[in-house]
Design an enzyme around this catalytic site. Structure first.
Site, PDB file in Angstrom:
ATOM      1  N   LYS A   1      39.128  39.047  48.638  1.00  0.00           N
ATOM      2  CA  LYS A   1      37.715  38.810  48.935  1.00  0.00           C
ATOM      3  C   LYS A   1      37.276  39.635  50.151  1.00  0.00           C
ATOM      4  O   LYS A   1      38.123  40.188  50.881  1.00  0.00           O
ATOM      5  CB  LYS A   1      37.501  37.305  49.163  1.00  0.00           C
ATOM      6  CG  LYS A   1      37.720  36.454  47.901  1.00  0.00           C
ATOM      7  CD  LYS A   1      37.597  34.960  48.210  1.00  0.00           C
ATOM      8  CE  LYS A   1      37.741  34.115  46.953  1.00  0.00           C
ATOM      9  NZ  LYS A   1      37.718  32.659  47.255  1.00  0.00           N
TER      10      LYS A   1
ATOM     11  N   TYR B   1      31.804  33.344  38.853  1.00  0.00           N
ATOM     12  CA  TYR B   1      31.891  31.942  39.277  1.00  0.00           C
ATOM     13  C   TYR B   1      30.979  31.063  38.416  1.00  0.00           C
ATOM     14  O   TYR B   1      30.330  30.155  38.934  1.00  0.00           O
ATOM     15  CB  TYR B   1      31.547  31.826  40.767  1.00  0.00           C
ATOM     16  CG  TYR B   1      32.683  32.192  41.693  1.00  0.00           C
ATOM     17  CD1 TYR B   1      33.946  31.593  41.577  1.00  0.00           C
ATOM     18  CD2 TYR B   1      32.513  33.119  42.720  1.00  0.00           C
ATOM     19  CE1 TYR B   1      34.988  31.912  42.432  1.00  0.00           C
ATOM     20  CE2 TYR B   1      33.557  33.443  43.594  1.00  0.00           C
ATOM     21  CZ  TYR B   1      34.791  32.824  43.440  1.00  0.00           C
ATOM     22  OH  TYR B   1      35.830  33.130  44.298  1.00  0.00           O
TER      23      TYR B   1
ATOM     24  N   ASN C   1      38.656  32.108  52.358  1.00  0.00           N
ATOM     25  CA  ASN C   1      40.072  31.902  52.062  1.00  0.00           C
ATOM     26  C   ASN C   1      40.730  33.136  51.451  1.00  0.00           C
ATOM     27  O   ASN C   1      41.717  33.031  50.731  1.00  0.00           O
ATOM     28  CB  ASN C   1      40.253  30.663  51.177  1.00  0.00           C
ATOM     29  CG  ASN C   1      39.393  30.725  49.923  1.00  0.00           C
ATOM     30  OD1 ASN C   1      38.782  31.754  49.650  1.00  0.00           O
ATOM     31  ND2 ASN C   1      39.359  29.651  49.167  1.00  0.00           N
TER      32      ASN C   1
ATOM     33  N   HIS D   1      41.044  35.289  45.607  1.00  0.00           N
ATOM     34  CA  HIS D   1      40.807  34.529  44.372  1.00  0.00           C
ATOM     35  C   HIS D   1      41.976  34.793  43.437  1.00  0.00           C
ATOM     36  O   HIS D   1      42.451  35.928  43.344  1.00  0.00           O
ATOM     37  CB  HIS D   1      39.522  34.994  43.677  1.00  0.00           C
ATOM     38  CG  HIS D   1      39.447  34.560  42.239  1.00  0.00           C
ATOM     39  ND1 HIS D   1      39.041  33.302  41.869  1.00  0.00           N
ATOM     40  CD2 HIS D   1      39.775  35.197  41.087  1.00  0.00           C
ATOM     41  CE1 HIS D   1      39.105  33.193  40.548  1.00  0.00           C
ATOM     42  NE2 HIS D   1      39.555  34.331  40.048  1.00  0.00           N
TER      43      HIS D   1
ATOM     44  N   GLU E   1      38.714  36.237  32.782  1.00  0.00           N
ATOM     45  CA  GLU E   1      38.422  36.975  34.013  1.00  0.00           C
ATOM     46  C   GLU E   1      38.929  38.419  33.938  1.00  0.00           C
ATOM     47  O   GLU E   1      38.246  39.335  34.402  1.00  0.00           O
ATOM     48  CB  GLU E   1      39.044  36.252  35.214  1.00  0.00           C
ATOM     49  CG  GLU E   1      38.341  34.926  35.491  1.00  0.00           C
ATOM     50  CD  GLU E   1      38.994  34.101  36.598  1.00  0.00           C
ATOM     51  OE1 GLU E   1      39.979  34.564  37.210  1.00  0.00           O
ATOM     52  OE2 GLU E   1      38.502  32.981  36.841  1.00  0.00           O
TER      53      GLU E   1
HETATM   54  P1  ATP Z   1      39.175  30.872  43.731  1.00  0.00           P
HETATM   55  O1  ATP Z   1      38.488  30.477  42.419  1.00  0.00           O
HETATM   56  O2  ATP Z   1      38.301  31.735  44.618  1.00  0.00           O
HETATM   57  O3  ATP Z   1      40.557  31.411  43.499  1.00  0.00           O
HETATM   58  P2  ATP Z   1      40.017  28.182  44.086  1.00  0.00           P
HETATM   59  O4  ATP Z   1      40.320  28.228  42.609  1.00  0.00           O
HETATM   60  O5  ATP Z   1      41.121  27.809  45.013  1.00  0.00           O
HETATM   61  O6  ATP Z   1      39.424  29.559  44.588  1.00  0.00           O
HETATM   62  P3  ATP Z   1      37.495  26.908  43.469  1.00  0.00           P
HETATM   63  O7  ATP Z   1      37.324  25.438  43.404  1.00  0.00           O
HETATM   64  O8  ATP Z   1      37.534  27.693  42.192  1.00  0.00           O
HETATM   65  O9  ATP Z   1      38.781  27.210  44.368  1.00  0.00           O
HETATM   66  O10 ATP Z   1      36.298  27.468  44.390  1.00  0.00           O
HETATM   67  C1  ATP Z   1      35.955  28.838  44.415  1.00  0.00           C
HETATM   68  C2  ATP Z   1      35.693  29.279  45.833  1.00  0.00           C
HETATM   69  O11 ATP Z   1      34.501  28.639  46.319  1.00  0.00           O
HETATM   70  C3  ATP Z   1      36.781  28.868  46.838  1.00  0.00           C
HETATM   71  O12 ATP Z   1      37.845  29.762  46.884  1.00  0.00           O
HETATM   72  C4  ATP Z   1      36.004  28.850  48.129  1.00  0.00           C
HETATM   73  O13 ATP Z   1      35.818  30.177  48.634  1.00  0.00           O
HETATM   74  C5  ATP Z   1      34.648  28.312  47.698  1.00  0.00           C
HETATM   75  N1  ATP Z   1      34.552  26.855  47.794  1.00  0.00           N
HETATM   76  C6  ATP Z   1      35.058  25.949  46.910  1.00  0.00           C
HETATM   77  N2  ATP Z   1      34.763  24.680  47.278  1.00  0.00           N
HETATM   78  C7  ATP Z   1      34.020  24.777  48.413  1.00  0.00           C
HETATM   79  C8  ATP Z   1      33.384  23.833  49.290  1.00  0.00           C
HETATM   80  N3  ATP Z   1      33.442  22.516  49.049  1.00  0.00           N
HETATM   81  N4  ATP Z   1      32.737  24.299  50.377  1.00  0.00           N
HETATM   82  C9  ATP Z   1      32.658  25.627  50.614  1.00  0.00           C
HETATM   83  N5  ATP Z   1      33.218  26.585  49.821  1.00  0.00           N
HETATM   84  C10 ATP Z   1      33.892  26.169  48.748  1.00  0.00           C
HETATM   85 MG    MG Z   2      38.896  28.859  41.140  1.00  0.00          MG
END
Ligand code: ATP
Ligand code: MG
Length: 159
Positions: free
Chosen positions: A10, A50, A123, A126, A137
């Site tokens: 990211k 997303y 974080n 992805h 994806e």
């Molecule tokens: P990614 O899909 O990016 O690999 P993930 O699968 O661990 O991450 P997801 O639940 O898919 O987590 O959420 C996608 C992204 O949205 C997260 O990586 C984070 O950057 C952001 N995100 C998710 N939940 C929150 C939240 N409650 N508050 C702020 N940002 C969030």
């Molecule tokens: Mg995810």
């Protein structure tokens, strides 16, 4: 059992200059890079990537985050690649991510902090969440001709 999975470094990972360190972690476990490029995502593409999150309260912050600079997109191939990559990446919230994981070693954001600020949790990375998501994806991000089949030393020593 050999799977392909999508990984995005990211904008925070690119801007903090951790691209090499993060890719090294995937290479050293024997995962194969079969596609890679730098992309500056726009809002429309963010909504596609997303799509499961567009209606969630954190989506506006997530869109700002993923579009704020270029990302490195790559496809990794290996045995149970989807699950193995998620293990190396660690949990979504860096505060909870154990040391040794990419999120735990290079970031420390918490939901409490980002909720208060109205921003996405930063974080670094992805990774596709399931084999089914990975298929969708990979085809969203890469054309078939951008993915390569070739041999690495792991084809001799691991497979
Ligand atoms: P990614 O899909 O990016 O690999 P993930 O699968 O661990 O991450 P997801 O639940 O898919 O987590 O959420 C996608 C992204 O949205 C997260 O990586 C984070 O950057 C952001 N995100 C998710 N939940 C929150 C939240 N409650 N508050 C702020 N940002 C969030
Ligand atoms: Mg995810």
């Amino acid at each position: 059992m050999i799977e392909r999975t999508l990984v995005l470094l990211k904008p925070d990972a690119v801007q903090r200059c951790f691209v090499g360190e993060i890719i090294t972690r995937f290479e050293r476990v024997g995962l194969k890079i079969v596609g890679m490029k730098m992309v500056w995502v726009d809002k429309e593409f963010s909504r596609k990537h997303y799509s499961d999150h567009v209606d969630k309260p954190f989506y506006p912050g997530l869109e700002n985050f993923i579009t704020e600079g270029p990302v490195i997109a790559m496809v990794l191939e290996g045995i149970h690649a989807v699950e193995v990559v998620r293990k190396l990446v660690g949990p979504t919230e860096p505060k909870q991510a154990p040391p040794g994981t990419i999120r735990g070693d290079f970031s420390h954001h918490s939901y409490a902090y980002t909720d208060k600020k109205g921003i996405a949790i930063k974080n670094l990375i992805h990774a596709s969440g399931s084999v089914e998501d990975a298929k969708k994806e990979v085809s969203l991000w890469f054309k078939p001709e951008e993915l390569h089949s070739y041999k690495t030393v792991h084809d001799v020593h691991t497979l």
